[in-house]
Motif scaffolding. Structure first.
Motif, PDB file in Angstrom:
ATOM      1  N   PRO A  33      43.671  55.810  14.619  1.00 53.40           N
ATOM      2  CA  PRO A  33      45.091  55.416  15.531  1.00 53.40           C
ATOM      3  C   PRO A  33      45.681  56.787  16.233  1.00 53.40           C
ATOM      4  CG  PRO A  33      44.857  54.115  13.529  1.00 53.40           C
ATOM      5  CD  PRO A  33      43.820  55.236  13.311  1.00 53.40           C
ATOM      6  N   MET A  34      45.523  57.896  15.543  1.00 47.94           N
ATOM      7  CA  MET A  34      45.721  59.327  16.049  1.00 47.94           C
ATOM      8  C   MET A  34      45.243  59.404  17.085  1.00 47.94           C
ATOM      9  SD  MET A  34      45.294  62.841  14.103  1.00 47.94           S
ATOM     10  CE  MET A  34      43.495  62.652  14.166  1.00 47.94           C
ATOM     11  N   VAL A  35      44.161  59.065  17.660  1.00 51.83           N
ATOM     12  CA  VAL A  35      43.549  59.382  18.729  1.00 51.83           C
ATOM     13  C   VAL A  35      44.321  58.585  20.090  1.00 51.83           C
ATOM     14  CG1 VAL A  35      41.284  59.225  20.403  1.00 51.83           C
ATOM     15  CG2 VAL A  35      41.263  59.498  17.909  1.00 51.83           C
ATOM     16  N   ALA A  36      44.630  57.460  19.994  1.00 55.95           N
ATOM     17  CA  ALA A  36      45.434  56.738  21.058  1.00 55.95           C
ATOM     18  C   ALA A  36      46.757  57.270  21.066  1.00 55.95           C
ATOM     19  CB  ALA A  36      45.288  55.398  20.622  1.00 55.95           C
ATOM     20  N   LEU A  37      47.383  57.315  19.853  1.00 59.29           N
ATOM     21  CA  LEU A  37      48.792  57.812  19.730  1.00 59.29           C
ATOM     22  C   LEU A  37      49.185  59.136  20.449  1.00 59.29           C
ATOM     23  CD1 LEU A  37      51.486  57.045  18.249  1.00 59.29           C
ATOM     24  CD2 LEU A  37      50.886  58.410  16.483  1.00 59.29           C
ATOM     25  N   THR A  38      48.393  60.041  19.934  1.00 60.80           N
ATOM     26  CA  THR A  38      48.448  61.411  20.749  1.00 60.80           C
ATOM     27  C   THR A  38      48.179  61.638  22.229  1.00 60.80           C
ATOM     28  OG1 THR A  38      46.286  62.093  20.047  1.00 60.80           O
ATOM     29  CG2 THR A  38      47.725  62.855  18.667  1.00 60.80           C
ATOM     30  N   ARG A  39      47.457  60.681  22.872  1.00 66.28           N
ATOM     31  CA  ARG A  39      47.539  60.258  24.192  1.00 66.28           C
ATOM     32  C   ARG A  39      48.414  59.626  24.690  1.00 66.28           C
ATOM     33  NH1 ARG A  39      42.927  61.954  22.154  1.00 66.28           N
ATOM     34  NH2 ARG A  39      41.376  63.076  23.154  1.00 66.28           N
ATOM     35  N   SER A  40      49.645  59.286  24.078  1.00 72.66           N
ATOM     36  CA  SER A  40      50.620  58.460  24.533  1.00 72.66           C
ATOM     37  C   SER A  40      51.910  59.098  24.204  1.00 72.66           C
ATOM     38  CB  SER A  40      50.785  56.982  23.983  1.00 72.66           C
ATOM     39  OG  SER A  40      49.735  56.181  24.227  1.00 72.66           O
ATOM     40  N   VAL A  41      52.102  59.769  23.407  1.00 77.29           N
ATOM     41  CA  VAL A  41      53.434  60.587  22.993  1.00 77.29           C
ATOM     42  C   VAL A  41      53.153  61.880  22.802  1.00 77.29           C
ATOM     43  CG1 VAL A  41      54.451  58.365  21.913  1.00 77.29           C
ATOM     44  CG2 VAL A  41      53.238  60.352  20.482  1.00 77.29           C
ATOM     45  N   ARG A  53      52.937  65.717  20.864  1.00 78.29           N
ATOM     46  CA  ARG A  53      52.485  66.246  19.696  1.00 78.29           C
ATOM     47  C   ARG A  53      53.236  66.096  18.445  1.00 78.29           C
ATOM     48  NH1 ARG A  53      48.664  71.352  20.738  1.00 78.29           N
ATOM     49  NH2 ARG A  53      47.358  70.478  22.394  1.00 78.29           N
ATOM     50  N   LYS A  54      54.513  66.420  18.524  1.00 80.58           N
ATOM     51  CA  LYS A  54      55.600  66.435  17.557  1.00 80.58           C
ATOM     52  C   LYS A  54      55.952  65.095  16.964  1.00 80.58           C
ATOM     53  CE  LYS A  54      56.378  70.949  16.977  1.00 80.58           C
ATOM     54  NZ  LYS A  54      55.158  71.445  17.731  1.00 80.58           N
ATOM     55  N   HIS A  55      55.977  63.977  18.104  1.00 82.82           N
ATOM     56  CA  HIS A  55      56.612  62.788  17.676  1.00 82.82           C
ATOM     57  C   HIS A  55      55.217  62.138  17.129  1.00 82.82           C
ATOM     58  CE1 HIS A  55      59.550  63.040  20.900  1.00 82.82           C
ATOM     59  NE2 HIS A  55      60.447  62.808  19.560  1.00 82.82           N
ATOM     60  N   ALA A  56      54.057  62.316  17.561  1.00 83.32           N
ATOM     61  CA  ALA A  56      52.818  61.808  16.867  1.00 83.32           C
ATOM     62  C   ALA A  56      52.926  62.458  15.301  1.00 83.32           C
ATOM     63  CB  ALA A  56      51.613  62.215  17.664  1.00 83.32           C
ATOM     64  N   MET A  57      52.842  63.499  15.218  1.00 81.06           N
ATOM     65  CA  MET A  57      52.734  63.815  13.815  1.00 81.06           C
ATOM     66  C   MET A  57      53.862  63.297  12.828  1.00 81.06           C
ATOM     67  SD  MET A  57      50.310  66.111  13.212  1.00 81.06           S
ATOM     68  CE  MET A  57      50.459  66.921  11.842  1.00 81.06           C
ATOM     69  N   GLU A  58      55.133  63.390  13.377  1.00 82.47           N
ATOM     70  CA  GLU A  58      56.044  62.759  12.648  1.00 82.47           C
ATOM     71  C   GLU A  58      55.893  61.245  12.152  1.00 82.47           C
ATOM     72  OE1 GLU A  58      61.004  61.477  12.664  1.00 82.47           O
ATOM     73  OE2 GLU A  58      59.734  62.028  14.576  1.00 82.47           O
ATOM     74  N   PHE A  65      60.290  53.499  22.511  1.00 82.53           N
ATOM     75  CA  PHE A  65      60.583  53.799  23.882  1.00 82.53           C
ATOM     76  C   PHE A  65      60.826  55.088  24.230  1.00 82.53           C
ATOM     77  CE2 PHE A  65      63.854  53.859  27.223  1.00 82.53           C
ATOM     78  CZ  PHE A  65      63.179  53.328  28.055  1.00 82.53           C
ATOM     79  N   ASN A  66      61.938  55.704  23.270  1.00 82.44           N
ATOM     80  CA  ASN A  66      62.228  57.107  23.403  1.00 82.44           C
ATOM     81  C   ASN A  66      61.105  58.162  23.320  1.00 82.44           C
ATOM     82  OD1 ASN A  66      64.939  56.390  23.713  1.00 82.44           O
ATOM     83  ND2 ASN A  66      65.448  56.551  21.730  1.00 82.44           N
ATOM     84  N   ILE A  67      60.180  57.925  22.587  1.00 77.36           N
ATOM     85  CA  ILE A  67      59.058  58.831  22.628  1.00 77.36           C
ATOM     86  C   ILE A  67      57.770  58.759  23.705  1.00 77.36           C
ATOM     87  CG2 ILE A  67      59.806  59.297  20.392  1.00 77.36           C
ATOM     88  CD1 ILE A  67      57.140  57.732  19.363  1.00 77.36           C
ATOM     89  N   GLY A  68      58.060  57.354  24.521  1.00 79.60           N
ATOM     90  CA  GLY A  68      57.111  57.056  25.541  1.00 79.60           C
ATOM     91  C   GLY A  68      55.856  56.228  24.974  1.00 79.60           C
ATOM     92  N   LEU A  69      55.937  55.726  23.874  1.00 78.34           N
ATOM     93  CA  LEU A  69      55.168  54.814  23.322  1.00 78.34           C
ATOM     94  C   LEU A  69      55.009  53.592  23.786  1.00 78.34           C
ATOM     95  CD1 LEU A  69      52.563  54.349  21.599  1.00 78.34           C
ATOM     96  CD2 LEU A  69      54.117  53.923  19.582  1.00 78.34           C
ATOM     97  N   VAL A  70      56.270  53.071  24.328  1.00 81.20           N
ATOM     98  CA  VAL A  70      56.427  51.729  24.935  1.00 81.20           C
ATOM     99  C   VAL A  70      57.307  51.896  26.306  1.00 81.20           C
ATOM    100  CG1 VAL A  70      58.199  49.992  24.697  1.00 81.20           C
ATOM    101  CG2 VAL A  70      56.899  50.539  22.682  1.00 81.20           C
TER     102      VAL A  70
END
Length: 266
Positions: A151-159, A161-166, A180-185
């Protein structure tokens, strides 16, 4: 067009087509649409059929029942815990996620409830995400000793690094507003507005030249992995090729003549 035989309530995925929009619905409601091996294979097969259908311009990915997708089927994993099964499971799942990216048509995830682990990956793999205000997102693998590496692969291409790591390090459940605020939605709406919001967005995209949209989607994901100089060189070539298509000529003429374009997909 896709055959109506795929509209079977016993299928792991349901397909319906209207106004050039295909709705692909995950259909394991009692299991929160967990991605079992058969479910992954069913989604992959459906994506292959959609990709070949030129009458489909946009895809909506939805989930039936109380959840959008809860991730991998942990019970199935426990029952088949061996290297061969594990390698096959994650390989097939990654291939399925890549099919979404490589699909000719743009894909809108309609997330009405939880999207966790590989379910969050599934949403992040889509081109656009619209969510109900009640939707929640998480990559909670760390909580059970299984880091959400894929899941990290898709997540880190959407938000970022700091938000993904959180998300990855805490395993916490995050609200649709936070997503929405972090750009995932892309959009967060009231629960009763989700269907109409997604339909409106899909119809807007479906009204464009399907050829142009396909060219643009493919170019978007290729250029984003390149250095800026290579990205411009690649984008210049794509722009020139696109300019020579009949739909580009029709679109420009229609704009000048102040009329609606008539797309031919060529």
């Amino acid at each position: 067009m896709l055959n109506e035989k795929f509209l079977n309530e016993n299928d792991l995925v349901l397909l319906s087509v209207k106004d050039h929009i295909c709705t692909l619905t995950l259909n394991r409601p009692r299991h929160y649409n967990a991605l079992s091996m058969p479910m992954i294979e069913s989604i992959s097969t459906a994506l292959d059929k959609i990709n070949e259908d030129k009458e489909i311009h946009v895809v909506i990915l939805a989930g039936n029942g109380p959840g959008f997708c809860s991730g991998h089927d942990l019970k199935e994993i426990c029952e088949n815990k061996n290297q061969a099964y594990t390698e096959a499971l994650f390989s097939k799942c990654s291939q399925m996620m890549l099919k979404i990216l490589k699909l000719n048509q743009p894909v809108i995830a309609k997330v009405h409830s939880i999207a966790t682990a590989a379910g969050c990956q599934l949403a992040a793999s889509c081109d656009l995400v619209a969510a109900s205000e009640k939707a929640q997102f998480a990559t909670p693998g760390v909580n059970i000793g299984l880091f959400c590496s894929t899941p990290m692969v898709a997540l880190t291409r959407s938000v970022s690094r700091k938000h993904a790591m959180e998300m990855l390090l805490t395993g916490d459940m995050f609200s649709a507003e936070h997503a929405f605020n972090i750009g995932l939605v892309n959009k967060v709406v009231k629960e009763h507005e989700l269907d109409s919001t997604v339909e409106e967005l899909a119809l807007k995209i479906a009204s464009k030249s399907p050829l142009t949209v396909s060219i643009g989607k493919r170019a978007f994901y290729k250029q984003i992995e390149l250095g800026i100089s290579d990205a411009y060189e690649y984008a210049n070539a794509v722009m020139c090729q696109n300019m020579l298509k009949n739909d580009a000529d029709e679109g420009i003429r229609a704009f000048i003549e102040k009329r609606q374009p008539k797309w031919t997909g060529s």
